[in-house]
Scaffold this motif. Structure first.
Motif, PDB file in Angstrom:
ATOM      1  N   VAL A 357      89.215  16.060  45.912  1.00  0.00           N
ATOM      2  CA  VAL A 357      89.786  14.985  45.425  1.00  0.00           C
ATOM      3  C   VAL A 357      90.881  14.907  44.664  1.00  0.00           C
ATOM      4  O   VAL A 357      91.782  13.853  44.763  1.00  0.00           O
ATOM      5  N   ALA A 358      91.039  15.717  43.645  1.00  0.00           N
ATOM      6  CA  ALA A 358      92.487  15.914  42.899  1.00  0.00           C
ATOM      7  C   ALA A 358      93.622  16.212  43.724  1.00  0.00           C
ATOM      8  O   ALA A 358      94.788  15.549  43.339  1.00  0.00           O
ATOM      9  N   ALA A 359      93.356  17.008  44.718  1.00  0.00           N
ATOM     10  CA  ALA A 359      94.635  17.228  45.703  1.00  0.00           C
ATOM     11  C   ALA A 359      94.969  15.967  46.479  1.00  0.00           C
ATOM     12  O   ALA A 359      96.196  15.823  46.781  1.00  0.00           O
ATOM     13  N   ALA A 360      93.916  14.948  46.556  1.00  0.00           N
ATOM     14  CA  ALA A 360      94.404  13.843  47.359  1.00  0.00           C
ATOM     15  C   ALA A 360      94.743  12.650  46.159  1.00  0.00           C
ATOM     16  O   ALA A 360      94.766  11.441  46.550  1.00  0.00           O
ATOM     17  N   ASP A 361      95.155  12.953  44.859  1.00  0.00           N
ATOM     18  CA  ASP A 361      95.198  12.180  43.952  1.00  0.00           C
ATOM     19  C   ASP A 361      94.319  10.981  43.778  1.00  0.00           C
ATOM     20  O   ASP A 361      94.503   9.963  43.041  1.00  0.00           O
ATOM     21  N   GLY A 362      93.053  11.460  43.837  1.00  0.00           N
ATOM     22  CA  GLY A 362      91.892  10.678  43.397  1.00  0.00           C
ATOM     23  C   GLY A 362      91.190  11.036  42.176  1.00  0.00           C
ATOM     24  O   GLY A 362      91.582  11.899  41.352  1.00  0.00           O
ATOM     25  N   VAL A 363      90.062  10.415  41.854  1.00  0.00           N
ATOM     26  CA  VAL A 363      89.197  10.426  40.702  1.00  0.00           C
ATOM     27  C   VAL A 363      87.875  10.763  41.053  1.00  0.00           C
ATOM     28  O   VAL A 363      87.122  10.394  41.819  1.00  0.00           O
ATOM     29  N   PHE A 364      87.315  11.840  40.402  1.00  0.00           N
ATOM     30  CA  PHE A 364      86.043  12.563  40.842  1.00  0.00           C
ATOM     31  C   PHE A 364      84.907  12.464  39.831  1.00  0.00           C
ATOM     32  O   PHE A 364      85.551  13.029  38.468  1.00  0.00           O
ATOM     33  N   THR A 365      83.736  11.958  39.839  1.00  0.00           N
ATOM     34  CA  THR A 365      82.868  11.954  38.640  1.00  0.00           C
ATOM     35  C   THR A 365      81.353  12.401  39.034  1.00  0.00           C
ATOM     36  O   THR A 365      81.169  11.989  40.243  1.00  0.00           O
ATOM     37  N   VAL A 366      80.844  12.776  38.131  1.00  0.00           N
ATOM     38  CA  VAL A 366      79.299  13.027  38.501  1.00  0.00           C
ATOM     39  C   VAL A 366      78.390  12.757  37.299  1.00  0.00           C
ATOM     40  O   VAL A 366      78.885  12.987  35.938  1.00  0.00           O
ATOM     41  N   ASP A 367      77.636  11.832  37.416  1.00  0.00           N
ATOM     42  CA  ASP A 367      76.546  11.435  36.802  1.00  0.00           C
ATOM     43  C   ASP A 367      75.109  11.897  36.936  1.00  0.00           C
ATOM     44  O   ASP A 367      74.526  11.375  37.986  1.00  0.00           O
ATOM     45  N   PRO A 369      71.863  13.026  34.796  1.00  0.00           N
ATOM     46  CA  PRO A 369      71.069  13.315  33.784  1.00  0.00           C
ATOM     47  C   PRO A 369      69.886  13.950  34.252  1.00  0.00           C
ATOM     48  O   PRO A 369      69.416  13.933  35.486  1.00  0.00           O
ATOM     49  N   VAL A 370      69.279  14.890  33.482  1.00  0.00           N
ATOM     50  CA  VAL A 370      68.131  15.523  33.381  1.00  0.00           C
ATOM     51  C   VAL A 370      66.882  14.599  33.953  1.00  0.00           C
ATOM     52  O   VAL A 370      66.678  13.677  33.215  1.00  0.00           O
ATOM     53  N   GLY A 371      66.303  14.797  35.123  1.00  0.00           N
ATOM     54  CA  GLY A 371      65.174  13.811  35.699  1.00  0.00           C
ATOM     55  C   GLY A 371      65.908  12.698  36.539  1.00  0.00           C
ATOM     56  O   GLY A 371      65.041  12.074  37.033  1.00  0.00           O
ATOM     57  N   GLY A 372      67.235  12.866  36.547  1.00  0.00           N
ATOM     58  CA  GLY A 372      67.934  11.942  37.604  1.00  0.00           C
ATOM     59  C   GLY A 372      67.824  10.546  37.485  1.00  0.00           C
ATOM     60  O   GLY A 372      67.526  10.179  36.116  1.00  0.00           O
ATOM     61  N   PRO A 373      68.527   9.754  38.140  1.00  0.00           N
ATOM     62  CA  PRO A 373      69.089   9.995  39.439  1.00  0.00           C
ATOM     63  C   PRO A 373      70.529  10.703  39.286  1.00  0.00           C
ATOM     64  O   PRO A 373      71.188  10.803  38.189  1.00  0.00           O
TER      65      PRO A 373
END
Length: 386
Positions: A357-367, A369-373
């Motif tokens: 994603v960074a190579a495409a000048d994008g923004v990548f995030t991950v959320d 938490p333990v137990g999900g989602p």
């Protein structure tokens, strides 16, 4: 559209920010009027420049906290830029303080006049009672002055932010330096992601397809040596099933290398294939009206595909949702699962996606938490309007 409560909250924060700006303007006036002429003395320069940096830092914190300024735009300016900024900021801050003072005086006068009207006394403390026409005229004049004061404060806020953009924002040289640094980091990440992908393909071929073919060869050898027709037929049936599974494994590997459906039917068709091959129900929400450029479609596909694969491998979800929607300036790919959560954003799988994603000048995030989602989100710029 923001709610009334949100607007009120923003107005209160802005008022606090302008009040602090007026107080800081007094210190800026001391620096500009009294200390700046002393800057010519070499021994006094470090102390004066240090005070200037502290005032700039105070303004930065004030702007970020109360006036919604982007902290990423702030850099440490040189002394000439610091001096130019503080001179102009001092004027703007004093104007804001003057308007706030007039608003405070006017509000106090309005409270006094209102209490006089309610008590039946003449407005202003005279002896003759006021007519309703005079009261209405005074009220209208007060509203006009309040309207002008509000727009004056809005103008001060705009000027305050504009000065910060001009003097605290990065120069073209700084932007170029940041861009070169970002490209160097991105390139290193892409190379590492490609190497990880090659290693994964090698493992899939060695541990999956190759083992299937070895098992197939053994079954065919046993079938050739079998003396009983029933035993030979059973071994041939097992060999046929093994060959079908080897074909499915090989097809899975090729899909993960590059799905031909992207060329044939586009991103929507490729993601439908991801949903069909999943072992748990996958819902797909595709909101794009036109095809994207192929590089963007490829990155979006791998984000969704790898996020689904990671969820199935580590999250034990019962349901996965994939969303591909248009967003201002690009598209957003969101993969959400109801698994156990706790995904590591710096793990090999997700960090590889972040590099893509960074190579495409994008923004990548991950959320996650333990137990999900777990919610994996990627914003990508596009070359065509969607």
């Amino acid at each position: 559209m923001p709610s009334l409560r949100t607007r009120f909250h923003r107005a209160c924060r802005g008022t606090v920010g302008l009040t602090l700006g007026g107080l800081i303007a007094l210190a800026e006036m001391v620096l500009v009027v009294v200390l700046t002429p002393v800057h010519a003395v070499p021994a006094a320069r470090p102390g004066i420049e240090g005070l200037g940096r502290k005032l700039v830092e105070l303004n930065r914190r004030r702007l970020v906290t109360y006036l919604n300024f982007d902290d990423l735009l702030c850099v440490r300016p040189t002394w000439p830029r610091t001096q130019s900024y503080l001179v102009r900021r001092m004027v703007v801050g004093l104007i804001g303080a003057a308007i706030l003072g007039l608003v405070a005086i006017g509000s106090g006068a309005a409270v006094i006049m209102t209490s006089q009207v309610v008590a039946g006394r003449p407005v202003g403390g005279g002896e003759e009672s006021n007519t309703w026409a005079e009261i209405v005229a005074i009220a209208v004049m007060g509203m006009v002055l309040l309207f002008g004061a509000v727009w004056g404060l809005i103008g001060v806020t705009i000027l305050d932010r504009s000065l910060a953009d001009q003097y605290l924002g990065p120069t073209e040289e700084e932007l170029l330096r940041r861009r070169v640094s970002q490209l160097a980091i991105t390139r290193a990440g892409v190379v590492e992601a490609i190497n990880d992908e090659r290693r994964r393909i090698e493992r899939d071929l060695h541990d999956g397809v190759q083992q299937r073919l070895v098992a197939l060869g053994l079954l065919l050898g046993r079938a050739r040596r079998a003396t009983e027709p029933e035993r030979a037929e059973e071994l041939l049936r097992q060999a046929h099933e093994e060959s079908q599974q080897a074909l499915r494994d090989l097809r899975e590997v090729t899909w993960r290398v590059y799905p031909t459906a992207l060329d044939e039917g586009g991103l929507h068709t490729a993601l439908e294939g991801v949903a069909e091959r999943s072992s748990v129900p996958v819902s797909l929400r595709y909101g794009l009206g036109e095809r994207l450029d192929l590089p963007t479609e490829t990155v979006a596909y791998f984000v969704a595909s790898e996020a689904v694969t990671n969820a199935l491998k580590h999250g034990a979800p019962s349901r996965i949702e994939i969303g591909v929607l248009a967003e201002e300036g690009g598209i957003v790919v969101v993969v959400r699962d109801d698994g156990c959560g706790g995904a590591d954003p710096v793990g090999s799988g997700l960090s590889g996606l972040a590099s893509r994603v960074a190579a495409a000048d994008g923004v990548f995030t991950v959320d996650s938490p333990v137990g999900g989602p777990t919610v994996v989100r990627a914003w990508l710029p596009v070359l065509v309007t969607v």
